[in-house]
Design a protein around this motif. Structure first.
Motif, short mmCIF file in Angstrom:
data_model
loop_
_atom_site.label_atom_id
_atom_site.label_comp_id
_atom_site.label_asym_id
_atom_site.label_seq_id
_atom_site.Cartn_x
_atom_site.Cartn_y
_atom_site.Cartn_z
N GLY A 1 -24.90 -14.16 -72.13
CA GLY A 1 -23.68 -13.37 -72.22
C GLY A 1 -23.71 -12.03 -72.25
N LEU A 2 -24.61 -11.62 -71.69
CA LEU A 2 -25.25 -10.09 -71.64
C LEU A 2 -23.93 -9.31 -70.95
CD1 LEU A 2 -27.46 -8.05 -72.47
CD2 LEU A 2 -28.31 -8.20 -70.06
N SER A 3 -23.42 -8.41 -71.78
CA SER A 3 -22.56 -7.52 -71.13
C SER A 3 -22.61 -5.88 -71.54
CB SER A 3 -21.07 -7.49 -72.09
OG SER A 3 -20.88 -9.13 -71.74
N LYS A 4 -22.26 -5.11 -70.76
CA LYS A 4 -22.34 -3.63 -70.87
C LYS A 4 -21.09 -3.05 -70.27
CE LYS A 4 -23.82 0.26 -71.77
NZ LYS A 4 -24.09 0.68 -73.12
N HIS A 5 -20.39 -2.32 -71.33
CA HIS A 5 -19.38 -1.65 -70.93
C HIS A 5 -19.47 -0.26 -70.82
CE1 HIS A 5 -16.92 -5.65 -72.16
NE2 HIS A 5 -17.63 -5.75 -71.25
N PHE A 6 -18.94 0.46 -69.80
CA PHE A 6 -18.86 1.87 -69.82
C PHE A 6 -17.45 2.19 -70.00
CE2 PHE A 6 -22.74 1.02 -67.33
CZ PHE A 6 -23.78 1.92 -68.02
N GLY A 7 -17.00 2.63 -71.13
CA GLY A 7 -15.70 2.91 -71.44
C GLY A 7 -14.98 1.69 -71.09
N GLY A 8 -13.82 1.84 -69.94
CA GLY A 8 -13.26 0.53 -69.62
C GLY A 8 -13.94 -0.18 -68.51
N VAL A 9 -15.03 0.15 -68.03
CA VAL A 9 -15.61 -0.55 -66.78
C VAL A 9 -16.59 -1.51 -67.53
CG1 VAL A 9 -17.05 0.02 -64.59
CG2 VAL A 9 -15.43 1.75 -65.48
N PRO B 1 -23.30 -7.11 -53.95
CA PRO B 1 -22.76 -5.86 -53.15
C PRO B 1 -23.13 -4.72 -54.07
CG PRO B 1 -21.10 -7.80 -53.41
CD PRO B 1 -22.29 -8.10 -54.22
N ASN B 2 -23.07 -3.50 -53.71
CA ASN B 2 -23.21 -2.29 -54.30
C ASN B 2 -22.30 -2.06 -55.56
OD1 ASN B 2 -25.38 -0.96 -52.89
ND2 ASN B 2 -23.82 -0.32 -51.41
N GLY B 3 -22.79 -1.75 -56.59
CA GLY B 3 -21.98 -1.52 -57.64
C GLY B 3 -21.55 -2.63 -58.51
N SER B 4 -22.27 -3.94 -58.31
CA SER B 4 -22.03 -5.36 -58.77
C SER B 4 -22.75 -5.25 -60.18
CB SER B 4 -22.42 -6.29 -57.85
OG SER B 4 -23.97 -6.08 -57.71
N GLY B 5 -23.73 -4.38 -60.63
CA GLY B 5 -24.29 -4.59 -61.95
C GLY B 5 -25.59 -4.98 -61.90
N LYS B 6 -26.42 -4.92 -60.80
CA LYS B 6 -27.74 -5.29 -60.81
C LYS B 6 -28.58 -4.42 -61.54
CE LYS B 6 -27.94 -5.12 -56.37
NZ LYS B 6 -26.70 -4.65 -55.79
N SER B 7 -28.59 -3.17 -60.99
CA SER B 7 -29.34 -2.30 -61.73
C SER B 7 -29.15 -1.94 -63.39
CB SER B 7 -29.12 -0.63 -61.08
OG SER B 7 -30.00 -0.69 -59.94
N THR B 8 -27.74 -2.24 -63.45
CA THR B 8 -27.40 -2.03 -65.14
C THR B 8 -28.05 -3.30 -65.72
OG1 THR B 8 -25.26 -1.00 -64.32
CG2 THR B 8 -25.28 -1.88 -66.39
N CYS C 1 -34.53 -3.53 -69.89
CA CYS C 1 -35.55 -2.64 -70.34
C CYS C 1 -35.21 -1.91 -71.28
CB CYS C 1 -35.85 -1.78 -69.10
SG CYS C 1 -36.46 -2.64 -67.66
N GLY C 2 -34.03 -2.00 -71.93
CA GLY C 2 -33.62 -1.10 -73.15
C GLY C 2 -33.22 0.45 -72.65
N VAL C 3 -33.17 0.69 -71.48
CA VAL C 3 -32.66 2.00 -71.26
C VAL C 3 -31.08 2.29 -71.73
CG1 VAL C 3 -32.00 3.76 -69.45
CG2 VAL C 3 -33.95 2.28 -69.05
N TYR C 4 -30.32 1.15 -71.58
CA TYR C 4 -28.84 0.92 -72.44
C TYR C 4 -28.91 0.05 -73.53
CZ TYR C 4 -27.64 3.09 -67.73
OH TYR C 4 -27.53 3.73 -66.35
N PRO C 5 -28.33 0.32 -74.54
CA PRO C 5 -27.98 -0.68 -75.41
C PRO C 5 -27.18 -1.83 -74.99
CG PRO C 5 -27.20 1.15 -76.23
CD PRO C 5 -27.74 1.61 -74.86
N ALA C 6 -27.11 -3.01 -75.06
CA ALA C 6 -26.21 -4.12 -74.60
C ALA C 6 -24.62 -3.90 -75.62
CB ALA C 6 -26.64 -5.31 -74.75
N THR C 7 -23.61 -3.99 -74.77
CA THR C 7 -22.47 -4.01 -75.60
C THR C 7 -22.20 -5.38 -76.32
OG1 THR C 7 -21.30 -2.81 -73.72
CG2 THR C 7 -19.97 -3.55 -75.39
N ALA C 8 -22.63 -6.42 -75.57
CA ALA C 8 -22.65 -7.67 -76.31
C ALA C 8 -23.58 -8.63 -75.68
CB ALA C 8 -21.19 -8.48 -76.13
#
Lengths: 249, 306
Positions: free
Chosen positions: A6-14, A35-42, A48-55
């Motif tokens: 159930g991994l999630s990352k929200h940037f503001g409302g995105v 497709p581009n912008g589908s969340g693969k790199s995120t 890897c821990g570059v961003y903390p997970a939202t949930a």
């Protein structure tokens, strides 16, 4: 060995990544496409821990690493390459590998100055092997910034391996490569599986993903819309819709 | 003759200041706090010899350690900011240290005089060297023994595994982190080491001038500290030494005969030097050439490398 729950990352409302479940087993190559912008790199950056997970949670070899510091994940056996190559440009080829090799296998953050004698000989030997592997033995003392693009890609790949990972995350490793280089990359990835490593492969070059992956997961707008064998994915109507657009709209 | 010995002392002390910034700069942190650590070393060192009656050597070591501890503590919040924001934050810290000493009053009565730091008037009579009958040449040798020790330590660190890791962090933090490097450990220890070196330099400075006051440790000194390694190039510690000799020996002292024109020329010559050698006085190719020269003399086989 890697499990996303159930991994999630929200940037503001995105909602860049929205409730993704994914498993990578030992010795398995899992492709992650979309497709581009589908969340693969995120997704890679979350693992890897570059961003903390939202949930959600990230499990690696049975341990919850969701809140673990990034460098400790690497030492724990989880290495990566970058979509846009990130080498230490002003260090030499040898030094690039040396930095990564020296932190390998360290369970805890110790030994900034330690490990002088015995460990160094073994580390030096393994850097030699990696130079051989990357085909950069003759350029070992060159400053990395002076290497050709394909050589930089190979060096970054070798640097990721220098950390002695059990799971390797490859973020678009074929970007900017010609066909010959992609063929070479394909052999390298398959060779990793033979050595027992697990690979999470993010890639736009379909021939490569379809050719090497045991399983493929497809992301679109941060959600996983399909998962299955390469053949199943190619035939999947939702995947075709995501890539080609919905014919009825 | 005394003039040149005095100049050698100043060059030695400023080399320590520059090296403290060099260590921090290797990890990609531009710190203007080095003058603050230098001030802490100066006051602590001076107080230990004057008020507590310590030997200058032990006073200097403790001064270095105190400055190192403070620098380590500064290192943690400094992790949160980068680039220009780090420059602003460290400048603010340096100024805070200066203003602390501007208000710092701790005098004790010795006989019929008061000794010790006295706020805006400064801290006078730090006369360990004079009271113990050291000649100027002995003072210079003492300073340079410390400088050479620090130079050698940093030279060795630079060529060790830790040095490579520090440079890797300076190059690209995200990539270093992805290679398993703890950014926190590297940046904070670099800050701490820089603090120790600045503290040693500060303690020597206090005993060399015998009179310190807050105004000496302002932004100008902090700018000099960071200018040395940048002008010298970050390829080698010897670059920093070369830059100090260039600035203190040539620009500040060598051009003294020009009177007021000196300040104008000073800026112009630094700009010129940076233009002629954009990667520092001793850049990578200069260091490589130096090394080739040395190995040529040793082995007589320099061509084998090329």
């Amino acid at each position: 060995m890697l499990e996303l729950k159930g991994l999630s990352k929200h940037f503001g409302g995105v909602k860049a990544v929205d409730g993704v479940d994914l498993r990578v087993r030992k010795g398995e190559i899992v492709g992650l496409i979309g497709p581009n912008g589908s969340g693969k790199s995120t997704t890679v950056n979350l693992v890897c821990g570059v961003y903390p997970a939202t949930a959600g949670r990230i499990m690696f070899e049975g341990a919850d690493i969701t809140r673990l510091a990034p460098h400790k994940r690497v030492r724990g056996g989880l290495a990566r390459t970058f979509q846009n190559i990130r080498l230490f440009q002003r260090l030499t080829v040898w030094e690039n590998l040396w930095v990564a090799r020296n932190t390998a296998g360290q369970g805890e953050p110790r030994r900034l100055f330690g490990n002088w004698v015995g460990g160094q000989r073994a580390a030096r030997a393994s850097v030699e092997e990696l130079l051989e592997f990357a085909g950069l033995h003759s350029k070992r003392d060159m400053v990395t910034g002076a290497l050709a693009f394909g050589e930089q890609r190979r060096l970054e790949f070798a640097r990721a391996l220098a950390a002695e990972p059990r799971l390797l995350l490859l973020d678009e490793p074929a970007a900017g490569m010609n066909l010959e280089e992609i063929g070479d990359l394909r052999h390298r990835i398959v060779d990793l599986r033979r050595r027992g490593l697990a690979v999470l492969l993010i890639e736009h070059v379909m021939e490569l993903v379809m050719g090497v992956s045991d399983r493929i997961a497809v992301l679109n707008f941060g959600r996983k819309i399909a998962e299955g064998s390469p053949a199943e994915i190619q035939a999947h109507p939702d995947v075709q819709a995501a890539y080609l657009g919905d014919a009825e709209v | 003759m005394d003039y040149y010995i005095g100049l050698a002392q100043i060059i030695g002390i400023h080399t320590l200041l520059g090296l403290s910034a060099y260590a921090v700069l290797l990890t990609g942190q531009v710190s203007l706090a080095q003058a603050g650590f230098f001030a802490i070393g100066a006051y602590v060192g001076g107080m230990l010899t004057v008020l507590a009656g310590w030997h200058v050597l032990s006073g200097m070591i403790v001064a270095g350690l105190v400055a190192g501890v403070v620098a380590t503590l500064v290192g943690f919040p400094a992790l949160r900011v980068k680039g220009l924001m780090l420059v602003v934050a460290t400048t603010a810290f340096g100024e805070a240290v200066r203003l602390f000493f501007f208000n710092f009053n701790y005098r004790i009565r010795r006989g019929d005089v008061l000794i010790g730091p006295s706020g805006g008037e400064g801290f006078r009579q730090i006369r360990f060297f004079q009271e113990n009958g050291w000649s100027t040449i002995e003072m210079a040798l003492f300073i340079w023994a410390i400088v050479i020790l620090v130079l050698a330590t940093l030279w060795w660190l630079d060529r060790s595994r830790a040095g490579t890791v520090w440079r890797a962090v300076g190059e690209d933090e995200l990539a270093a982190q992805s290679a398993g490097v703890s950014i926190t450990a590297v940046k904070v220890s670099a800050m701490g080491l820089g603090g120790v070196i600045a503290g040693l330099g500060g303690a020597l400075y206090a005993h060399n001038t015998t009179h310190i006051e807050h105004a000496q440790f302002g932004v100008v000194l902090a700018t000099f500290a960071i200018a040395y390694p940048i002008l010298g190039g970050l390829t080698s510690v010897l670059g920093t030494l070369a830059a100090v000799v260039f600035i203190q020996g040539f620009l500040v002292e060598g051009l003294r005969f020009l009177g007021d024109w000196r300040n104008l020329l000073f800026g112009a010559l630094i700009v010129l030097a940076m233009n002629l050698r954009p990667n520092g006085l001793l850049d990578a190719s200069a260091v490589a050439a130096l090394r080739r020269g040395l190995s040529f003399r040793r082995k007589g086989a320099a061509h084998a490398r090329a």
